[in-house]
Design an enzyme around this catalytic site. Sequence first.
Site, PDB file in Angstrom:
ATOM      1  N   GLU A 136       0.738  -1.121  -0.024  1.00 43.75           N
ATOM      2  CA  GLU A 136       0.082   0.126   0.007  1.00 43.75           C
ATOM      3  C   GLU A 136       0.882   1.266  -0.100  1.00 43.75           C
ATOM      4  O   GLU A 136       1.836   1.314   0.564  1.00 43.75           O
ATOM      5  CB  GLU A 136      -1.018  -0.266   1.264  1.00 43.75           C
ATOM      6  CG  GLU A 136      -1.728   1.142   1.638  1.00 43.75           C
ATOM      7  CD  GLU A 136      -2.153   1.168   3.007  1.00 43.75           C
ATOM      8  OE1 GLU A 136      -1.531   0.792   4.004  1.00 43.75           O
ATOM      9  OE2 GLU A 136      -3.526   1.649   3.185  1.00 43.75           O
TER      10      GLU A 136
ATOM     11  N   LYS B  91      -9.618   2.240  -1.607  1.00 46.66           N
ATOM     12  CA  LYS B  91      -9.713   1.826  -0.125  1.00 46.66           C
ATOM     13  C   LYS B  91     -11.033   2.096   0.618  1.00 46.66           C
ATOM     14  O   LYS B  91     -11.284   3.370   0.306  1.00 46.66           O
ATOM     15  CB  LYS B  91      -8.399   2.185   0.622  1.00 46.66           C
ATOM     16  CG  LYS B  91      -8.544   1.504   2.099  1.00 46.66           C
ATOM     17  CD  LYS B  91      -7.247   2.117   2.850  1.00 46.66           C
ATOM     18  CE  LYS B  91      -7.132   1.315   4.129  1.00 46.66           C
ATOM     19  NZ  LYS B  91      -5.663   1.804   4.669  1.00 46.66           N
TER      20      LYS B  91
ATOM     21  N   CYS C  48      -4.734  -2.845   3.028  1.00 47.74           N
ATOM     22  CA  CYS C  48      -4.612  -2.662   4.610  1.00 47.74           C
ATOM     23  C   CYS C  48      -5.620  -3.162   5.599  1.00 47.74           C
ATOM     24  O   CYS C  48      -5.940  -4.126   5.452  1.00 47.74           O
ATOM     25  CB  CYS C  48      -3.799  -1.427   4.817  1.00 47.74           C
ATOM     26  SG  CYS C  48      -3.095  -1.510   6.344  1.00 47.74           S
TER      27      CYS C  48
HETATM   28  N1  CDV Z   1      -2.737   1.478   6.716  1.00 44.48           N
HETATM   29  C1  CDV Z   1      -3.794   0.962   7.441  1.00 44.48           C
HETATM   30  O1  CDV Z   1      -4.686   0.658   7.139  1.00 44.48           O
HETATM   31  N2  CDV Z   1      -3.549   0.437   8.731  1.00 44.48           N
HETATM   32  C2  CDV Z   1      -4.363  -0.075   9.801  1.00 44.48           C
HETATM   33  C3  CDV Z   1      -3.958   0.554  11.223  1.00 44.48           C
HETATM   34  C4  CDV Z   1      -4.297   1.607  11.291  1.00 44.48           C
HETATM   35  C5  CDV Z   1      -4.244  -0.839  12.138  1.00 44.48           C
HETATM   36  C6  CDV Z   1      -4.196  -1.694   9.546  1.00 44.48           C
HETATM   37  O2  CDV Z   1      -5.159  -2.169   9.488  1.00 44.48           O
HETATM   38  O3  CDV Z   1      -3.100  -2.137   9.552  1.00 44.48           O
END
Ligand code: CDV
Length: 311
Positions: free
Chosen positions: A50, A127, A172
Amino acid sequence: MTSTSRTLGLAVAQLGPIHLSDTREKVVGRLVEMLREAHSRGAQFVTFPELALTTFFPRYWMEDAQAHARFFEKSMPGPATQPLFDEARRLGVGFYIGYAELTLEGRSFNTAVIVGRDGSVIGKYRKIHLPGHADHRPDAPFQHLEKKYFEIGDQGFRVFDADGTRMGMCLCNDRRWPETYRVLALQSAEVVVLGYNTPSFNINWNEPAHLRTHSHLLSVQAGAYQNCLWVAAAAKCGSEDGHHMIGSSVIVAPTGEIVARTLSEEDEVICVRADLALGDNFREHIFNFAKHRRPEHYGLIVERTGAGEPL
Ligand code: CDV
């Protein structure tokens, strides 16, 4: 391997830290080098992280205009990223990459694309599960300002034909939500690719550090198993200007087993020969959706956002 095996050379190219002082050109050079290594090890598709072109800038508070000028891409490919697309076409390797997208209308998204073996963009994802906050918290050790810098993705979870593989993507925090994988599996996805930047420390509670890696692995392994698909998860990790993020990039089989995992918190390639038919047994039996799902009892999943009173 099953008798009707169809294989995909599937790689994850984990990135070590990208510092504020690193240029796009330098980062793209690292990506190209890993693309070549993955190709030399049999990869036909490479998963990058990401926001793979810059440091994880949502940890810093700044005016939107400043962020847009410094950290966002106005086109993909653009002048700095074109060499990656050229090399992918030359090698005949597809890839997934995450970046900050600024549209012609000035809208901003945390975005990923799937690029085909001919170097053309096959699909885009913006996202949906944006974590963090939009307000300024100067007393926090670092911030998580995705809700300030990005709009919620407006294109849903879609599956694309990536040179013969049915591929979905997410980014993510999306990997922690079962709905992500299920919506993709209901479109017959065989592979889900994702990138992540997961800080090792939680700004909301005193979370033991090991739980960050535990919950990451639990999420991707459960998503793979319950939806009969391969998951390739690529970290950006290590210490970016003093801000540490977890590694443990993995490739997970439809059995839920980790087939490959990075050892370092640096640039590192892992690669497997993924049998895409491995999920078929699960799709035909334990997770035969058409036979066993009971959507008439799942209404609350789309009717409610937050938890409420018992029915
Ligand atoms: N970049 C992200 O989405 N990070 C989140 C953190 C904030 C928990 C993740 O799910 O890893």
